[in-house]
Design a protein around this motif. Structure first.
Motif, PDB file in Angstrom:
ATOM      1  N   VAL A 307      -6.284  77.577  39.616  1.00 32.31           N
ATOM      2  CA  VAL A 307      -5.994  76.267  39.040  1.00 32.31           C
ATOM      3  C   VAL A 307      -4.666  76.366  38.307  1.00 32.31           C
ATOM      4  N   GLU A 308      -3.684  75.584  38.756  1.00 32.80           N
ATOM      5  CA  GLU A 308      -2.349  75.673  38.164  1.00 32.80           C
ATOM      6  C   GLU A 308      -2.210  74.698  36.992  1.00 32.80           C
ATOM      7  N   HIS A 309      -1.123  74.851  36.238  1.00 30.23           N
ATOM      8  CA  HIS A 309      -1.092  74.188  34.930  1.00 30.23           C
ATOM      9  C   HIS A 309      -1.136  72.674  35.039  1.00 30.23           C
ATOM     10  N   GLY A 310      -1.814  72.083  34.091  1.00 27.93           N
ATOM     11  CA  GLY A 310      -1.930  70.634  34.020  1.00 27.93           C
ATOM     12  C   GLY A 310      -2.990  70.026  34.925  1.00 27.93           C
ATOM     13  N   ALA A 311      -3.619  70.816  35.755  1.00 25.95           N
ATOM     14  CA  ALA A 311      -4.626  70.257  36.674  1.00 25.95           C
ATOM     15  C   ALA A 311      -5.910  69.930  35.913  1.00 25.95           C
ATOM     16  N   SER A 312      -6.690  68.987  36.462  1.00 24.69           N
ATOM     17  CA  SER A 312      -7.986  68.704  35.849  1.00 24.69           C
ATOM     18  C   SER A 312      -9.056  68.565  36.926  1.00 24.69           C
ATOM     19  N   ILE A 313     -10.258  68.993  36.549  1.00 21.54           N
ATOM     20  CA  ILE A 313     -11.363  69.063  37.507  1.00 21.54           C
ATOM     21  C   ILE A 313     -12.617  68.585  36.807  1.00 21.54           C
ATOM     22  N   GLU A 314     -13.203  67.524  37.306  1.00 22.96           N
ATOM     23  CA  GLU A 314     -14.388  66.992  36.646  1.00 22.96           C
ATOM     24  C   GLU A 314     -15.568  66.972  37.619  1.00 22.96           C
ATOM     25  N   ARG A 315     -16.683  67.551  37.187  1.00 25.47           N
ATOM     26  CA  ARG A 315     -17.942  67.560  37.957  1.00 25.47           C
ATOM     27  C   ARG A 315     -17.707  67.833  39.437  1.00 25.47           C
ATOM     28  N   SER A 316     -17.121  68.964  39.725  1.00 26.56           N
ATOM     29  CA  SER A 316     -16.775  69.297  41.099  1.00 26.56           C
ATOM     30  C   SER A 316     -16.980  70.782  41.340  1.00 26.56           C
TER      31      SER A 316
END
Ligand code: UD1
Ligand code: CA
Length: 465
Positions: A307-316
């Motif tokens: 996961v590279e900077h600034g990324a976001s991951i929700e319920r995945s």
């Protein structure tokens, strides 16, 4: 190490683990992606012993297969107790002089520092037989370290063999010992199984060494949690909890924010840069690497994922995927091996992506399956698109879908691979695209609509409107 004496380590891992009530050898139960035995070996490794011998027995083939290539092993043929297990290691120590650190293979919580303290205490105070003592609750079913008037260990008594007076002793035997190799060789043949369990106890080696006039000392070190051997699955859960919190704490002290840490699990192999935000119910496994400025969760499950900077991951959920700079994932996306989301791209809700590059700024926002494809920069995939890439008549492999830059696909497009959409192409909603679409063209591949006038009147006796 403050000594130039030689050090060998013996890990006892032959026990049956009857109280685990299952087929898997006890030391192979997984905790945060490592086996119980793997945790013990990881704690021992920094001691830089001249040799490490793992004693195997119950499920030996399986246990040996779990070890890194080149690990020395010794077989204990019958599980006649921890004293018999250390006896099984003696042939592997035949030419060895120096000190032998013996460690219970079910002690996943022993820290390197604690084991080092045992070796240093043993060497520094010229002991021939040393045991690690940890003060703990006298209700615990552990051996009692009984000291003589001179403060040396007189004997170690198993709780099942102890008198009420001995049971009151709160110095408990943790399952880490250090022996002079010669004293070990001299003591082992004299062990007896005349005790409550009918086993040969390693702990009796202390009384034997003392009887021979040697110094038998205890080293009091480590925290009470290190006492937790794994005997039952309840112990397994307790130990997992301690290790899990240790890992989380390390990240927090390193600048990672973890919200509701009781709901978060991170394996020790995962790396996280400072200023990442880990939200509740997140599970990070394997070789997952998280950069700074990311927002992971709530409810993210990542395995071997970058996961590279600034990324976001929700319920995945993601496995063997890469989530690029400032990319967003979820809620409710599934990224499978080879999903490669480039900068500022998006995998949205109810989206599954496999073996596909999603270009810079490209988006797959809703309800799609995209596999074995490449999506160019700035392209938007409409809701409910499918890459139909399994074409048995074309051979066994999956067919590829190439989608150019700035493409706009309509909702419910099926892309029947192999197929290519040129840069800036469009597809109409509901199209089944079987032929390549040239750059800038609109593909309409659906039946024309027919309206049948008066249908309701004729067939069902009138519209309800
Ligand atoms: C052992 C100690 C006890 C101590 C406790 C700490 C003995 C006799 N008692 O008890 O004083 O407080 O650990 O956790 O050792 N093993 C073999 N072969 C065998 C039997 C055991 O390799 O035939 C190994 C087991 O895999 C385990 C270790 O020896 O790693 C200890 O055996 P276990 O049965 O778990 O002993 P405990 O009853 O826990
Ligand atoms: Ca045990």
């Amino acid at each position: 190490m403050s000594t130039d004496r030689q050090l060998a380590v013996v890990v006892l891992a032959a026990g049956k683990g009857t109280r685990m009530k299952g087929d898997l050898p006890k030391v192979l139960h997984p905790i945060l992606g490592r086996t119980v035995l793997g945790w013990v070996l990881a704690a021992v490794a920094p001691l830089d012993a001249q040799r490490v011998v793992v004693v195997t027995g119950h499920g030996a083939d399986q246990v040996e297969a779990s070890l890194p290539a080149g690990t020395l092993t010794a077989r204990q043929v019958q599980q006649r107790g921890s004293g018999d297990a250390v006896a099984a290691a003696l042939p592997a120590l035949e030419d060895f002089t120096g000190d032998v650190l013996v460690v219970n293979g079910d002690g996943a919580l022993f820290s390197t520092d604690t084991m080092r303290a045992v070796v240093e205490g043993h060497v520094g105070r010229a002991s021939v037989a040393t045991a690690l003592a940890i003060r703990g609750d006298v209700a615990l079913p552990y051996g009692r370290i009984v000291r003589g008037p001179d403060d040396r260990i007189e004997e170690i008594v198993e709780s099942v063999d102890a008198t009420p007076e001995q049971l009151a002793v709160d110095e408990l035997n943790a399952g880490v010992y250090c022996f002079d190799a010669d004293a070990l060789r001299a003591g082992v043949p004299r062990l007896s199984d005349d005790n409550a369990k009918g086993e040969l106890y390693i702990t009796d080696l202390l009384a034997i060494a003392r009887g021979d006039g040697g110094r038998t000392l205890s080293v009091v070190a480590g925290g009470p949690e290190e006492l937790l051997g794994i005997n039952t699955r309840a112990d397994l859960a307790d130990v997992e909890d301690v290790l899990r919190r240790r890992v989380l704490r390390g990240h927090m002290l390193n600048g990672v924010t973890i919200s509701m840490p009781d709901t978060v699990l991170i394996e020790p192999t995962v790396t996280i840069e400072p200023d990442a935000l880990i939200l509740p119910q997140t599970i990070l496994r394997g070789d997952t690497r998280i950069a700074t400025g990311t927002k992971i969760g709530p409810g993210a499950g990542l395995h071997d994922t970058i996961v590279e900077h600034g990324a976001s991951i929700e319920r995945s959920v993601a496995r063997e995927a890469r989530i690029g700079v400032d990319a967003t994932v979820g809620p409710f996306a599934y990224l499978r091996p080879g999903a490669d989301l480039r900068e500022r791209s998006k995998a949205g809700t109810f989206v599954e992506i496999k073996n596909t590059t999603v270009g810079v700024n490209a988006k797959v926002p809703h309800l799609s399956y995209i596999g074995d494809a490449s999506i160019g920069e700035g392209t938007n995939i409409g809701a409910g698109n499918i890459t139909a890439n399994y074409r048995p008549e074309l051979g066994r492999g999956k067919q590829r879908t190439e989608i150019g830059r700035n493409v706009r696909t309509g909702s419910d497009t099926v892309l029947v691979a192999p197929v290519t959409l040129g840069d800036g192409a469009w597809t109409g909603a509901g199209s089944v695209v079987v032929d390549d679409v040239p750059a800038g063209a609109l593909a309409l591949a659906r039946a024309r609509q027919t309206n049948i006038d008066g249908y309701a009147e004729r067939v069902v006796g009138g519209a309800k409107a």
